[in-house]
Enzyme design. Structure first.
Site, PDB file in Angstrom:
ATOM      1  N   HIS A   1      -3.771   2.143  -5.611  1.00 42.24           N
ATOM      2  CA  HIS A   1      -4.130   0.876  -5.306  1.00 42.24           C
ATOM      3  C   HIS A   1      -4.185  -0.086  -6.695  1.00 42.24           C
ATOM      4  CE1 HIS A   1      -4.464  -0.071  -1.170  1.00 42.24           C
ATOM      5  NE2 HIS A   1      -5.522  -0.864  -1.031  1.00 42.24           N
TER       6      HIS A   1
ATOM      7  N   LYS B   1      -1.442  -2.648   8.027  1.00 44.26           N
ATOM      8  CA  LYS B   1      -2.357  -2.333   8.846  1.00 44.26           C
ATOM      9  C   LYS B   1      -2.607  -2.909  10.276  1.00 44.26           C
ATOM     10  CE  LYS B   1      -5.888  -1.360   5.100  1.00 44.26           C
ATOM     11  NZ  LYS B   1      -7.481  -1.546   4.729  1.00 44.26           N
TER      12      LYS B   1
ATOM     13  N   HIS C   1      -3.172  -9.553   3.829  1.00 40.50           N
ATOM     14  CA  HIS C   1      -4.917  -9.594   3.973  1.00 40.50           C
ATOM     15  C   HIS C   1      -4.773 -10.723   5.206  1.00 40.50           C
ATOM     16  CE1 HIS C   1      -6.054  -8.604  -0.451  1.00 40.50           C
ATOM     17  NE2 HIS C   1      -5.888  -7.675   0.523  1.00 40.50           N
TER      18      HIS C   1
ATOM     19  N   ARG D   1       0.633  -1.303   0.000  1.00 41.19           N
ATOM     20  CA  ARG D   1      -0.262  -0.026   0.043  1.00 41.19           C
ATOM     21  C   ARG D   1       0.912   1.280  -0.112  1.00 41.19           C
ATOM     22  NH1 ARG D   1      -1.939  -3.586   4.100  1.00 41.19           N
ATOM     23  NH2 ARG D   1      -3.698  -4.528   3.720  1.00 41.19           N
TER      24      ARG D   1
ATOM     25  N   TYR E   1      -9.503 -11.201  -6.458  1.00 45.75           N
ATOM     26  CA  TYR E   1      -8.591 -11.332  -7.628  1.00 45.75           C
ATOM     27  C   TYR E   1      -8.756 -12.532  -8.490  1.00 45.75           C
ATOM     28  CZ  TYR E   1      -6.508  -7.360  -4.996  1.00 45.75           C
ATOM     29  OH  TYR E   1      -6.313  -6.152  -4.347  1.00 45.75           O
TER      30      TYR E   1
ATOM     31  N   ARG F   1      -1.229  -2.026  -6.703  1.00 43.87           N
ATOM     32  CA  ARG F   1      -1.415  -3.226  -5.815  1.00 43.87           C
ATOM     33  C   ARG F   1      -2.224  -4.522  -6.360  1.00 43.87           C
ATOM     34  NH1 ARG F   1      -1.199  -4.666  -0.282  1.00 43.87           N
ATOM     35  NH2 ARG F   1      -3.241  -5.453   0.627  1.00 43.87           N
TER      36      ARG F   1
END
Length: 299
Positions: free
Chosen positions: A245, A174, A271, A150, A280, A248
Site C-alpha cells: 500500500h 472493492k 474511494h 491495490r 493525503y 498506492r
C-alpha cells in the site's frame, strides 16, 4: 446516604474477578485505573461518589493529559472509571452522568507511509534488468505506481483488461466496482516488454489470462507481490519497511503534491468517500512544512 468510594471499589473489583471472570491482567488494569481515580478524589476532598459531577470528571481527564499519558491509555482509564460508576449506579443508585457524558479522546490518526520521489527512483533502478524476472518485476512496480491500484486489483488483471492504445486498464475494486485507470508511457513500455518477451517464457505450458505470473507460470499472488517488493527494497538499500500500500500512498501523495485535484485522485483510487482521500492532504501539508522549515533562511 453517602457512598464510600473505597467500599464501591472493593465490591466492584470482586464483582469483575468472581462474577464476570475477568482475567487477572484485566482485573489488575481496572484496579490500577480506579485507584488512580480515587486518589484524585481524595486530593479534591471528595468522599462521596454522589458528589462527583461532570466538572470533576473533566478535571480528572485534564490531569491525565497533563501527565503526558498516551490517548489510548487515557481512553482506557475513562472506560474503567465509567464501568465503576455504572456498577455503583445499579447497586447504590449513584448517578453516572459525570463520566457517561465524557467523550473518549479521539484516536490519533497515523498518516499513511509513502516514498519520496527520489526513493521511488531508487526502487525502479533496483529492479532494472534484462532477465525475465527483472522485466516482470519492473512492470509490476510501474503498474502499481502509475495507477495506484491495490495489490488485490493488480493480481486480478487479465490481458484483455489492458488497452495499450488508450493507455488505460480496467480493474475490479472493492465491492466488485469496476473502474478505468489511465497509465503513462513508462508503464506502457514496461508492460509491452513484459507481455511480449518475459511473460510467454515464464508461462511455459500454462494456460490462463492473468497478466502477472510467478516463475512457474501460475497467477501471481498477494504474497508473491509482497516478496517481490521486499526484494526490491533490499536491492535499493532502502531501510524502511515496505508494504504494497506504500506504493498506492505514494501515487496519491505525488499527484496531490503536483497539483492534482482531490476528486480526480478519489476516482483514481476508487474511494467511495472523499474523506478517505483527504488524509493525503495532511501528508502534503506536512511535507510542505518540513521543506519550508529546512530551507527558509528565517524558518
Amino acid at each position: 446516604m453517602a457512598i464510600q468510594p473505597l467500599t464501591v471499589r472493593d465490591e466492584y473489583i470482586t464483582y469483575i474477578r468472581l462474577e464476570r471472570n475477568y482475567s487477572s491482567h484485566t482485573v489488575s488494569e481496572y484496579t490500577t485505573d480506579i485507584d488512580a481515580f480515587l486518589s484524585f478524589l481524595a486530593v479534591e476532598g471528595i468522599t462521596d461518589l454522589n458528589d462527583v459531577t461532570y466538572t470533576e470528571a473533566r478535571l480528572y481527564v485534564t490531569s491525565l493529559y497533563d501527565s503526558g499519558l498516551a490517548r489510548t491509555t487515557i481512553s482506557r482509564k475513562i472506560s474503567s472509571v465509567r464501568s465503576l460508576f455504572k456498577f455503583a449506579s445499579s447497586r447504590y443508585g449513584v448517578t453516572d452522568n459525570a463520566f457517561k457524558s465524557l467523550h473518549h479522546p479521539k484516536k490519533q490518526e497515523r498518516l499513511p507511509a509513502f516514498f519520496y520521489e527520489d526513493e521511488m527512483e531508487q526502487l525502479f533502478k533496483a529492479c532494472e534488468g534484462t532477465d525475465n524476472k527483472s522485466l516482470r518485476d519492473y512492470a509490476i512496480l510501474e503498474m502499481l505506481y502509475a495507477t495506484g491500484i491495490r495489490v488485490s486489483e493488480l493480481i486480478s488483471i487479465e490481458l484483455e483488461d489492458i488497452d495499450n492504445h488508450l493507455g488505460i486498464v480496467l480493474v475490479m475494486g472493492k465491492g466488485k466496482k469496476e473502474r478505468y485507470i489511465p497509465f503513462g508511457s513508462f508503464a506502457e513500455e514496461a508492460l509491452g516488454t513484459y507481455t511480449e518477451i518475459s511473460r510467454p517464457k515464464l508461462m511455459k505450458q500454462k494456460k490462463h489470462d492473468k497478466l502477472f505470473v510467478n516463475l512457474r507460470g501460475d497467477p501471481l499472488t498477494d504474497r508473491g507481490v509482497r516478496h517481490i517488493l521486499s526484494s526490491m527494497m533490499e536491492r535499493a538499500s532502502l531501510h524502511s519497511k515496505i508494504y504494497p500500500h506504500m506504493i498506492r500512498h505514494s501515487f496519491a501523495t505525488h499527484l496531490l503534491s503536483n497539483g492534482a485535484d482531490m476528486r480526480t485522485v478519489q476516482e483514481l483510487l476508487g474511494h467511495s468517500r472523499l474523506s478517505s482521500t483527504q488524509v493525503y492532504t495532511h501528508i502534503t501539508k506536512e511535507h510542505l512544512r518540513d521543506t519550508y522549515m529546512n530551507t527558509h533562511p528565517r524558518a
